[in-house]
Design a protein around this motif. Structure first.
Motif, PDB file in Angstrom:
ATOM      1  N   GLN A 162      -0.212  20.323  34.599  1.00  0.00           N
ATOM      2  CA  GLN A 162      -0.005  19.261  35.563  1.00  0.00           C
ATOM      3  C   GLN A 162      -1.331  18.590  35.947  1.00  0.00           C
ATOM      4  OE1 GLN A 162       1.719  20.511  39.278  1.00  0.00           O
ATOM      5  NE2 GLN A 162       3.120  18.766  39.302  1.00  0.00           N
ATOM      6  N   SER A 163      -2.390  19.361  36.180  1.00  0.00           N
ATOM      7  CA  SER A 163      -3.676  18.770  36.544  1.00  0.00           C
ATOM      8  C   SER A 163      -4.267  18.002  35.363  1.00  0.00           C
ATOM      9  CB  SER A 163      -4.651  19.846  37.018  1.00  0.00           C
ATOM     10  OG  SER A 163      -4.995  20.710  35.961  1.00  0.00           O
ATOM     11  N   ARG A 221      -2.420  14.692  35.353  1.00  0.00           N
ATOM     12  CA  ARG A 221      -2.900  13.843  36.439  1.00  0.00           C
ATOM     13  C   ARG A 221      -4.272  13.248  36.113  1.00  0.00           C
ATOM     14  NH1 ARG A 221      -1.426  17.788  41.352  1.00  0.00           N
ATOM     15  NH2 ARG A 221       0.798  17.327  41.445  1.00  0.00           N
ATOM     16  N   CYS A 264      -5.135   9.334  35.684  1.00  0.00           N
ATOM     17  CA  CYS A 264      -6.185   8.734  36.516  1.00  0.00           C
ATOM     18  C   CYS A 264      -7.240   8.052  35.645  1.00  0.00           C
ATOM     19  CB  CYS A 264      -6.813   9.821  37.378  1.00  0.00           C
ATOM     20  SG  CYS A 264      -8.035   9.195  38.537  1.00  0.00           S
TER      21      CYS A 264
END
Length: 86
Positions: free
Chosen positions: A2-3, A6, A10
């Motif tokens: 998930q990170s 993200r 970004c």
């Protein structure tokens, strides 16, 4: 995972923002301004270098020659050639 996702989203968003800014009129005007500033700095550096040559190769030797026993040129002549006294 998930990170990672993200971070990838970004970075992708920032990449489009930066690309849009690079193509913007503001960025183009800043590039032109920087080119003008750098060309002015180069011209000033060249001018200062030419002044050093003028002083070291002409003004100082002429002043020293004017102080000799049989001067080829007098102090008044040196002063009239170089009106702005160094």
């Amino acid at each position: 995972v998930q990170s990672f996702l993200r971070g990838w989203l970004c970075r992708r968003k920032w990449k489009t923002i930066i690309q849009d800014y690079i193509r913007s009129p503001h960025a183009e005007s800043m590039r032109k301004r920087n080119q003008v500033v750098f060309s002015m700095l180069e011209a000033e550096a060249e001018y200062v270098q030419q002044l050093h040559i003028l002083v070291n190769c002409f003004l100082r030797p002429l002043r020293m020659a004017a102080s000799s026993k049989k001067p080829p040129i007098g102090h008044d002549d040196v002063s009239s050639i170089f009106l702005n006294r160094y």
